[in-house]
Design an enzyme around this catalytic site. Structure first.
Site, PDB file in Angstrom:
ATOM      1  CG  ASP A   1      43.872   2.984  58.931  1.00  0.00           C
ATOM      2  OD1 ASP A   1      43.184   2.291  59.192  1.00  0.00           O
ATOM      3  OD2 ASP A   1      44.588   3.210  59.554  1.00  0.00           O
TER       4      ASP A   1
ATOM      5  CG  LEU B   1      50.855   1.091  59.957  1.00  0.00           C
ATOM      6  CD1 LEU B   1      52.192   1.421  60.623  1.00  0.00           C
ATOM      7  CD2 LEU B   1      50.219  -0.099  60.649  1.00  0.00           C
ATOM      8  CG  ASP B   2      44.347   3.466  62.208  1.00  0.00           C
ATOM      9  OD1 ASP B   2      44.000   3.123  61.071  1.00  0.00           O
ATOM     10  OD2 ASP B   2      43.832   3.027  63.246  1.00  0.00           O
ATOM     11  CE  LYS B   3      47.252  13.226  61.898  1.00  0.00           C
ATOM     12  NZ  LYS B   3      46.332  14.393  61.949  1.00  0.00           N
TER      13      LYS B   3
END
Length: 356
Positions: free
Chosen positions: A6, A157-159
């Site tokens: 992200d 969203l973050d990975k």
């Protein structure tokens, strides 16, 4: 990003997901005014649509030929040569292409798409992740998104964070969703497993910006360039991992800054289990990713104006982790109750931007 993902905060508009790339061969005839100059400098002036760094890659790959022979950028031009440039696609040129992938679709209608994103999936193409992203999968699933900025994506969203995301399938829907995010009316609730035992509940009102000591990370800062960030949290249950106390925490976002929950909880001294960026390195092997999931999403439908809400169970690996810690996955009924027997009825508010 990336940054885990992200890359950035909640998205506000952006470029179209269909950049055109012309890879047709280019033939140039040099003239006496180019005599004595470096060839790469000459070409940089003749084809300004390409960066010097990209031209250099083409030189190195043998894709620039002078009078039929591969040339080097440092070669000297004589002013009467014929130059052939064979443009090559850069990874980012083909980033916005449809790719078939299994999408866990929670809801879909004419206007919006709600996805339960698995951990490990990057949301948007970026350095090191030009293919295989959620954006690529969205373009395959819904080709009309090629005409919507960022293929309808409005937040990231973050990975390695799992959970719910909403996508606008039309420009009007995406615009409406962005406005809801800006107005802070979108309800986003997360579960996080953190090291330690925070107080019962609190609000973290601390601005976040790029860490001046490590540009890969974000941090709580008292800088005019830091962006306001507000996280409300509540301790749901406690347990133990590796003979250390852990807590399942429910977090609700008012803002959507890069790595917001991870940074805010770490600033309080309660880093997320498995967080290799903000957590304690000797504890990261306990879990293969940050223990964070977007479990509930609520918003007003862009077309009807009616309230909508979706909830997903914990991802399998997250559920197994909290079970290992001796914490049963709480039901929605449990969460709707005020507090369980584990709560100590304390309440903190953290609004000092210098919290570290």
């Amino acid at each position: 990003m990336p940054l885990d993902a992200d890359l950035d905060d909640d998205l506000e508009g952006g470029f179209s997901a269909a950049p055109g790339v012309d890879l047709s061969p280019i033939t140039l005839q040099l003239n006496p005014e180019h005599c004595g100059q470096r060839l790469d400098k000459v070409l940089a002036g003749l084809v300004p649509q390409f960066s010097r760094s990209r031209l250099q890659l083409w030189f190195e790959g043998g894709h620039v030929k002078v009078d039929g022979k591969a040339a080097r950028g440092k070669d000297t031009a004589y002013g009467d040569e014929t130059v052939l440039i064979e443009p090559q696609a850069a990874p980012e040129d083909t980033a916005f292409t449809p790719e078939a992938m299994d999408l866990n679709i929670v809801h879909e209608d004419e206007d919006i798409l709600v996805i339960n994103k698995p951990a490990g999936l990057v949301v948007h193409p970026g350095a090191g992740n030009w293919t295989g992203t959620l954006l690529n999968g969205l373009l395959h699933h819904c080709p009309q998104l090629v005409g919507v900025p960022r293929a309808g994506i409005v937040h990231r969203l973050d990975k390695d964070t799992s959970g719910l995301m909403v996508v606008g399938k039309t420009l009007a829907a995406q615009t409406d969703l962005v406005r809801q995010l800006q107005a802070r009316t979108v309800k986003r609730e997360y579960f996080a497993l953190v090291w330690g035992t925070p107080r019962l509940s609190g609000t973290i009102d601390s601005a976040i910006g790029r860490d001046p000591r490590d540009r890969v990370k974000m941090a709580v800062l008292a800088s005019p360039f830091a962006k306001p960030a507000i996280t409300h949290y509540e301790r749901v249950a406690t347990g133990e991992l590796d003979r250390r106390p852990v807590s399942l925490v429910r977090c609700r976002l008012e803002t959507g800054r890069t790595h917001q929950i991870r940074v805010h909880m770490q600033a309080l001294g309660f880093a997320l289990v498995g967080d290799s960026v903000y957590g304690k390195r000797h504890l990261t092997p306990v879990f293969h990713r940050q223990a964070l999931q977007a479990r509930r999403l609520g918003l007003m439908h862009p077309r009807t104006g009616q309230p909508c809400e979706w909830t997903v169970p914990l991802a399998l690996d997250f559920a197994e982790l909290i079970a290992q810690a001796g914490i049963p996955e709480p039901s929605d009924k449990d969460l709707d109750q005020d507090h369980d027997h584990d709560h100590d009825h304390g309440h903190d508010r953290h609004d000092d931007p210098d919290v570290e």
